[in-house]
Scaffold this active site. Sequence first.
Site, PDB file in Angstrom:
ATOM      1  N   GLU A 128       0.821  -1.198   0.000  1.00 47.42           N
ATOM      2  CA  GLU A 128       0.000   0.000   0.000  1.00 47.42           C
ATOM      3  C   GLU A 128       0.867   1.266   0.000  1.00 47.42           C
ATOM      4  O   GLU A 128       0.583   2.236  -0.709  1.00 47.42           O
ATOM      5  CB  GLU A 128      -0.931   0.006   1.222  1.00 47.42           C
ATOM      6  CG  GLU A 128      -1.894  -1.166   1.276  1.00 47.42           C
ATOM      7  CD  GLU A 128      -1.360  -2.338   2.084  1.00 47.42           C
ATOM      8  OE1 GLU A 128      -2.171  -2.992   2.764  1.00 47.42           O
ATOM      9  OE2 GLU A 128      -0.137  -2.607   2.021  1.00 47.42           O
ATOM     10  N   ALA A 141       6.313 -34.069 -12.756  1.00 46.62           N
ATOM     11  CA  ALA A 141       6.402 -33.894 -14.206  1.00 46.62           C
ATOM     12  C   ALA A 141       6.115 -35.237 -14.841  1.00 46.62           C
ATOM     13  O   ALA A 141       6.855 -36.203 -14.641  1.00 46.62           O
ATOM     14  CB  ALA A 141       7.788 -33.389 -14.611  1.00 46.62           C
TER      15      ALA A 141
END
Length: 371
Positions: A52, A157
């Site tokens: 912020e 994978a």
Amino acid sequence: MNQSQFMLKALDLAKKAKGYTAPNPCVGALVTSGDRIMGRGWHRACGEDHAEVEAVKNARENAADLSSCTMYVTLEPCNHQGRTPPCTTAILQAGIPEVIIGTRDPNSLVQGGGADFLQHSGVRVTVGVEEQRCRDLIADFSLWNNSDRPYVYLKTASTLDGRIATRTGHSRWVTSENARQMVHELRSRVGAVLVGGNTFYQDNPALNSRIQGVRHQPLAVILTSRLPDPDDDFYLLQKRASRTIFWTDQASASSSKADALKARGCRVMGLDRKGPGLNLEQGLQKLRQELGIYYVLCEGGGRLAMCLLQQGLADETWAFVALKMLGDQQAVPVAGGREVEFMDQALNFRPGEILNLGPEILLKLFSLNRE
């Protein structure tokens, strides 16, 4: 642009610092005026400006009239003094009249405090834009607040038919260079990379990140009941001994071989038994408590992956699925070690993000078995 589109852009900013903000969460923020983005910010590291504050600074650099702007922030602004001042104070001092929040802070001690404070101070507050995505982004922060272990990425994978190697063990390469580069990028953001003993003995891995200019290299953690001889010609023993940890049973951790590995520079951690295997949560707790590790990446093998999933320790699974098929029942499966008779015994997942990488698809998954 609508609220959802702005929040997704704030999420993209937050992801830039994934792995670098612990024990703080990743947060992204935008300051907007109409359809224009006037300021961008994200929390880059623990102790540095929050998202912020960065977004407000950037908006001021762009000569924005903050009194007519809206702030988008992925996580509820903090309302307490930590290493940095409260973000709610910065927002009020900037004169921003409206704040759109992705999700509330999961910390029960502060949850709702920032949003309520802003609202009671006259700021228009909306909570819950792209909430699930914002919650997924801080799944690590939520875990750290509710446990004493690191956040665990499980990477797999495989081919379309769920195979990680041929029947001969040949696995180079299941996925493309682009996918492997993504894994090295992930390695550069975690504190440790975990593999099983079979992967260690068969592949002789380095378990480091080959990203140029990487900030740090992860520790290597090997789960094995069979400790190697310290003079064996393994890369980790010869090149990275001081960055290597062996998880093993208590008896092996007290052996002369363990002492010799320690003399070489390795760490050896003895774990208690849990069912047919070892207590992996205990090992993870040791990594965080003794070494300050907040992220662990597990890369193999199939039985270790299943142990993590069954013990509820795989917090986020990155499943790379190559668009190829072996069709061989004797090829090595992506996971194993269970005996299942009925489909309702399957482990279930929720998709967080699905990326089309071309030669493969990356599925970022969250387990439904522990949520």
